[in-house]
Structure formats: structure tokens, C-alpha cells
Scaffold this motif. Structure first.
Motif, short mmCIF file in Angstrom:
data_model
loop_
_atom_site.label_atom_id
_atom_site.label_comp_id
_atom_site.label_asym_id
_atom_site.label_seq_id
_atom_site.Cartn_x
_atom_site.Cartn_y
_atom_site.Cartn_z
N ALA A 1 -4.56 2.77 -3.35
CA ALA A 1 -3.55 3.48 -2.56
C ALA A 1 -2.26 3.70 -3.33
O ALA A 1 -1.50 4.63 -3.04
CB ALA A 1 -3.27 2.73 -1.26
N VAL B 1 0.83 -1.22 0.00
CA VAL B 1 0.00 0.00 0.00
C VAL B 1 0.86 1.26 0.00
O VAL B 1 0.33 2.36 0.12
CB VAL B 1 -0.96 0.02 1.21
N ASN C 1 -3.44 -1.20 -6.20
CA ASN C 1 -4.69 -0.91 -5.50
C ASN C 1 -4.84 0.60 -5.47
O ASN C 1 -3.90 1.33 -5.82
CB ASN C 1 -4.66 -1.50 -4.07
#
Length: 285
Positions: free
Chosen positions: A229, A140, A227
């Protein structure tokens, strides 16, 4: 023997070229291609004026450039290393173990990366914990995405590409090494003056092809590892095309983006081939 290969390219490479016409139309699935209205270069202008254009292009070029910069020398170095091995059994083991990951699907490789980098139970974070370093949630953190992608891609494919350079090494005339021994050349000098010049044509051809694929970053692994993020560094042209084309059903817009990418890749390929022919006398044509 050649016909299956030709049939593959005709069916899956040449016939689909007809579909690029929808990039110049306001394509409607129910009307069909010919009944849809012509819009010219509207979708090309739309992408160039999109605020996401430069971030996506930057991410794609950087990811492709890092892959080329750090990934391309690895199979060359491994091939040279394996060429110096004298133990035949160990050499076969290293070669087999190095190219087996090439046959692992991207889904499995992405799953392995996720498991290894898990902040709670991943192997990497366990090693960091043993050294007294706090756990890091790599997946992340946008700053880690390019490193993770490039490292996993090198591990997955370097063994397969090594085969090309090993084949080039076998084509070097042994008489050249014998002449170098007579002249008193050590291993380093034979490497510099015999081995590297002998495989340089293969190195340059593979390099030209890789330069042409800088923008053609594989979709699957980027999509599986990224993702929201990490979109700041992981959102590339292919993932953006997926979102606007399949998720949002804007097929004309997605086709226009893909065609632009293909044209830029062709320019990269032609430029790399021209520079290689000019400075090294090795080229695709």
C-alpha cells in the motif's frame, strides 16, 4: 591492532568487488560466472528504460535528502546543548540515554514503530483519541511513510552521532573562551564565534560522508515498515534490488542496479568534497 579491521575490509569489501562482473553477463547459477554469456550493458539499459526507474530513484533521493536535511542538524544541536550543561550527572544521563537506541536492532525498532502507530491500540492513536481526533492508520498511508522513517531514524541514531561532535568540542582550546569572557562576550556570542568555528571541520567531514550515503538508505527498516500500500513512497533502490535479485533470482540485473547506485554515490561524495574544499577549506583530502 589494525589487522582485524584490514582483514574485515579485504574479505567483505574488496574481494566481493569481483562479483560485479556478473552485471555484464547473463549469469546462470549452474554455469558459473565465467561460463555465463557476456551481454555488455544490457541490464544497465534495462533498468534505465524500466518504467519503475524514475519513481524508485525519486523515492530513494527524497528519503535520503529528508534524512540528511532533518537528521543531520539534530546531533550537532544536541552536542551544543550538552556542552552548555553544567550538571555533570544529568549530562552523563542524557548522553547515555540518547545513544542507547543506536544499539537496538532495526527489527526491534520497526516493531516498536508498528506498536506505537497501531490504529487500534497504539500510543499515538490513543493520544489522538483523547484529543477527539479519529484514529489514523499511519502504516498504510503512503504520505506518512517518509515522516515515520526519518523520525524513527533520527531517534535511533542521533545520540551516537552526537559523540563525534562532543569529541570535537573537547578539542577547542579553553583559552579562546577565556579571551571571549575578557572581551565581554555572552553565551550566544561565544557559541557563534568560538564553539561553531571550532567544530566546523568535524561538521563538514560528517556532512560530506552523509551526502555520499544519500542513496544508500538502509534496507532493513524500509523493508520492515513498507507494504504494497505504501510502495508509492517507500519502494527504493535497495528494496527493488532485493525483489529482482533474491526473490526473482535475476542476479545480473540486481548487480547492475547496485553498481549504478555505487557510482552515483561516489559522484555525490566527490562533488560534496570538492564544494566543501572550495568554499570552506575543509575536506576529506
Amino acid at each position: 591492532m589494525v589487522s582485524p579491521c584490514l582483514l574485515y575490509y579485504v574479505l567483505f569489501k574488496y574481494l566481493p568487488i569481483f562479483g560485479i562482473v556478473i552485471s555484464f553477463k547473463d549469469y546462470n547459477l549452474y554455469r558459473g560466472i565465467w561460463a555465463s554469456h557476456w551481454v555488455g550493458f544490457r541490464y544497465y539499459h534495462m533498468f534505465l528504460q524500466n518504467p519503475d526507474f524514475w519513481p524508485i530513484l525519486r523515492n530513494t533521493i527524497l528519503l535520503g535528502a529528508y534524512k540528511l536535511l532533518f537528521g543531520f542538524p539534530v546531533p550537532v544541536a544536541i552536542a551544543l546543548f550538552m556542552n552548555e550543561l553544567k550538571h555533570a550527572a544529568f549530562k552523563r544521563f542524557v548522553q547515555t540515554a540518547s545513544y542507547l537506541p543506536h544499539f537496538i536492532s532495526n527489527v526491534v525498532v520497526a516493531s516498536m514503530v508498528v506498536l506505537f502507530l497501531s490504529p487500534s491500540s497504539g500510543l499515538v492513536n490513543r493520544i489522538l483519541a483523547s484529543l477527539g481526533i479519529p484514529a489514523v492508520n499511519f502504516l498504510v498511508d503512503p504520505g506518512w511513510f517518509r515522516t515515520i522513517y526519518v523520525a524513527s531514524d533520527i531517534w535511533q541514531h542521533f545520540g551516537w552521532e552526537t559523540i563525534i561532535f562532543l569529541a570535537a568540542l573537547t578539542a577547542i582550546d579553553p583559552v579562546l573562551y577565556e579571551a571571549a569572557d575578557i572581551d565581554g562576550a555572552n553565551r550566544a556570542r561565544k557559541l557563534v564565534h568560538v564553539t561553531l568555528p571550532g567544530i566546523m571541520p568535524a561538521v563538514m567531514i560528517v556532512l560530506i560522508l552523509n551526502v555520499g550515503k544519500v542513496l544508500e538508505i538502509g534496507f532493513e527498516k524500509v523493508y520492515l515498515l513498507s507494504n504494497p500500500a505504501t510502495y508509492g513512497t517507500s519502494d527504493i533502490i535497495s528494496t527493488y534490488v532485493y525483489r529482482v535479485g533474491l526473490t526473482s533470482s535475476n542476479f545480473s540485473y540486481a548487480t547492475a542496479i547496485d553498481l549504478m547506485t555505487g557510482v552515483v554515490s561516489l559522484v555525490f561524495l566527490l562533488s560534496a568534497n570538492y564544494l566543501s574544499r572550495k568554499f570552506s577549506e575543509n575536506s576529506l583530502w
